[in-house]
Design an enzyme around this catalytic site. Structure first.
Site, PDB file in Angstrom:
ATOM      1  N   LYS A 148      11.870  -5.676  -1.202  1.00 27.57           N
ATOM      2  CA  LYS A 148      10.421  -5.407  -1.136  1.00 27.57           C
ATOM      3  C   LYS A 148      10.118  -4.070  -0.470  1.00 27.57           C
ATOM      4  O   LYS A 148       8.978  -3.728  -0.240  1.00 27.57           O
ATOM      5  CB  LYS A 148       9.706  -6.543  -0.392  1.00 27.57           C
ATOM      6  N   LYS A 156      10.128  -3.227   2.396  1.00 29.31           N
ATOM      7  CA  LYS A 156       9.270  -3.400   3.582  1.00 29.31           C
ATOM      8  C   LYS A 156      10.128  -3.277   4.832  1.00 29.31           C
ATOM      9  O   LYS A 156      11.170  -3.926   4.948  1.00 29.31           O
ATOM     10  CB  LYS A 156       8.636  -4.797   3.597  1.00 29.31           C
TER      11      LYS A 156
END
Ligand code: C2G
Length: 141
Positions: free
Chosen positions: A45, A47
């Site tokens: 992701k 992230k």
């Protein structure tokens, strides 16, 4: 006992996350949160979390709606999780609408809930960066 599961990163835990968890719990009696590991967040992701997995897990375990926190390590585990944890209902925010309909093949009810507007971990980070920028501006002569 009706068992519910949801998945996510839950970094910088905020009221949007809590709204989701509260509504998810309303679908049953036992709520499991599959919490994205740091590795999964980064690899899948992109992230980079402010809080690492253990801290994000401790925060979620303190939330009254949450009964169990397990790691989310990959995209593929969901099908297996539905059986391993005897899940009745899968719940996630409607930013994922349609993405997990396949879980219905595992005999699970799939629910997409409206996101809470205006709040996100990304927005919090951006706002804090602005404040920090301003703060560091003060005091400079
Ligand atoms: N959420 C919400 N309202 C917000 C922000 C988040 O309802 N303002 C919900 C999201 O829709 C999600 C949950 O809170 O259901 C966790 O959000 P994230 O940590 O951003 O989850 P995400 O990174 O989308 O991970 O396999 C699924 C993924 O792991 C989901």
């Amino acid at each position: 006992m009706k068992r519910v599961i949801t998945y996510g990163t839950f970094d910088l835990l905020h009221y949007g996350h809590i709204n989701l968890l509260r509504r998810a719990k309303e679908f049953g009696d036992y709520l499991i949160v599959a919490l994205s590991t740091d590795e999964f967040n980064w690899k899948e992701k992109q992230k980079k979390c402010y809080f690492g997995y253990e801290k994000r897990k401790a925060l979620l375990e303190a939330v009254r709606y949450v009964d169990l926190v397990i790691p989310e390590e990959n995209w593929e585990q969901k099908r297996r999780d539905m059986h391993e944890y005897h899940i009745d209902t899968f719940v996630i925010g409607d930013d994922w609408a349609g993405a997990f309909d396949f879980l219905r093949e595992e005999g699970v009810d799939v629910q997409y809930l409206a996101r809470t507007p205006e709040v996100s971990s990304t927005q919090i980070r951006e706002d804090l960066a602005k404040v920090k920028g301003k703060a560091s501006g003060y005091g400079k002569v």
